[in-house]
Design a protein around this motif. Structure first.
Motif, PDB file in Angstrom:
ATOM      1  N   CYS A  45       0.815  -1.220   0.000  1.00  0.00           N
ATOM      2  CA  CYS A  45       0.000   0.000   0.000  1.00  0.00           C
ATOM      3  C   CYS A  45       0.846   1.266   0.000  1.00  0.00           C
ATOM      4  CB  CYS A  45      -0.924   0.009   1.216  1.00  0.00           C
ATOM      5  SG  CYS A  45      -2.244  -1.216   1.168  1.00  0.00           S
ATOM      6  N   GLY A  46       2.160   1.104  -0.104  1.00  0.00           N
ATOM      7  CA  GLY A  46       3.051   2.254  -0.164  1.00  0.00           C
ATOM      8  C   GLY A  46       3.558   2.749   1.167  1.00  0.00           C
ATOM      9  N   ARG A 308      -1.287  -2.557  -4.945  1.00  0.00           N
ATOM     10  CA  ARG A 308      -2.338  -1.549  -4.814  1.00  0.00           C
ATOM     11  C   ARG A 308      -3.134  -1.414  -6.109  1.00  0.00           C
ATOM     12  NH1 ARG A 308      -0.407   3.916  -2.195  1.00  0.00           N
ATOM     13  NH2 ARG A 308       1.161   3.660  -3.822  1.00  0.00           N
TER      14      ARG A 308
END
Length: 320
Positions: A45-46, A308
């Motif tokens: 998700c970063g 994502r």
């Protein structure tokens, strides 16, 4: 700086892939461990994440460290022990993809993490500290976990907890219950399964979520229910989000991936979890459910985490 630092098990899941001619299962090795799966989802998700844990100074330990690095997870908190083997889990599946476990962990390296081996400076750098119950099964890892939680609380970090109950790893159910309840007392956000709610409180998910929030002062409770979806509750809202229908082959790590993805979404919110309204909570749970659902169509824990873009593409498709 890190978004999330977790402490706990990093291990190899050997998953059954059918039977050989001699009747013994053919096993496929996958990297896993609940906190590691959770962090892999966060990284997808970063978010920036790191793991505190212990592996053996052996081929599996080196392989796991490499896997974490490839997943974008910091490994400076991983200790390599020359007197213990990397923990191994053996997983078999029923016709629904649900699992049963056996462990080579007497002891495993994850249980041998000592308090003095925990790099507290990593917790100092984090916004959130995450832990599960399996690091509480045995000493010295239990004391190491307690030390890390105490430090995180004193440093004002948000605490997330996943009980992740595995009966074969506990000396008794009462010991498991005591340690899991201790974990609930520490946490701001709890991700717990319906089976774990039933084990601890003997009640359905909705009642369990209310009980955890009210008795332990938890800011947000997420009760995952497999194919039945998720029940959420904070002081402002409660509700149910259905699960997505998937061609499930392996549920290993799905709850961890749900949890990591949910934490990532919570970190993006402008207000704390106890102040989120129903609309925001439903959006977060739906996104996390999509990530977890996609993971069940693949084998393994870390290796099944979707990107994502995969999650967003899936959600866009189901909304059409």
């Amino acid at each position: 700086m890190y978004d999330v630092v977790a402490l706990g098990e990093l291990l190899i899941d050997f998953a059954a892939q059918g039977l050989g001619e001699d009747g013994y299962p053919i096993m496929a090795a996958h990297p896993g461990g609940a906190p590691a799966n959770c962090l892999a989802a966060l990284a997808a998700c970063g978010k920036k994440a790191a793991l505190l844990g212990k592996v053996g100074q052996d081929m599996f330990g080196e392989k796991l460290i490499g896997t974490l690095r490839q997943a974008g997870i910091g490994t400076e908190g991983i200790v390599k022990g020359d007197d213990v083997f990397t923990t191994l889990a053996f997983v078999s599946f029923d016709e629904n993809g649900d699992r049963s476990f056996a462990f080579a962990r007497k002891p495993g390296a994850d249980t041998a993490l000592r308090p003095e081996e925990v790099d507290l400076s990593l917790i100092e750098q984090a916004r959130v500290f995450h832990f599960g119950s399996l690091s509480l099964t045995d000493e010295p890892a239990r004391s190491a976990t307690q030390k890390a939680v105490e430090y995180a609380k004193q440093a004002g970090k948000a605490i997330t907890f996943d009980p992740n109950f595995r009966p074969p790893l506990w000396g008794s159910q009462e010991h498991a219950r005591q340690q899991m309840l201790w974990g609930l007392e520490q946490a701001d956000v709890v991700k717990i399964s319906d089976d774990e709610v039933s084990f601890l409180f003997g009640c359905p998910p909705q009642e369990g979520a209310a009980r955890i929030r009210q008795h332990f002062g938890t800011k947000l409770v997420l009760v995952t229910m497999g194919a039945k979806g998720c029940w959420y509750e904070n002081p402002k809202a409660s509700g149910h989000v259905p699960a997505f229908r998937m061609d499930t082959i392996d549920t290993t790590g799905a709850g961890d991936i749900f949890g990591g993805t949910a934490i990532a979404q919570l970190l993006d919110e402008a207000c704390p979890p106890q102040e989120l309204e129903a609309e925001a909570l439903e959006r977060i749970v739906r996104y996390a459910s999509a990530a977890a659902g996609i993971s069940t169509t693949r084998s393994g824990g870390i290796s099944s985490v979707p990107t994502r873009s995969e999650v967003e593409a899936f959600l866009a498709q189901v909304q059409q």
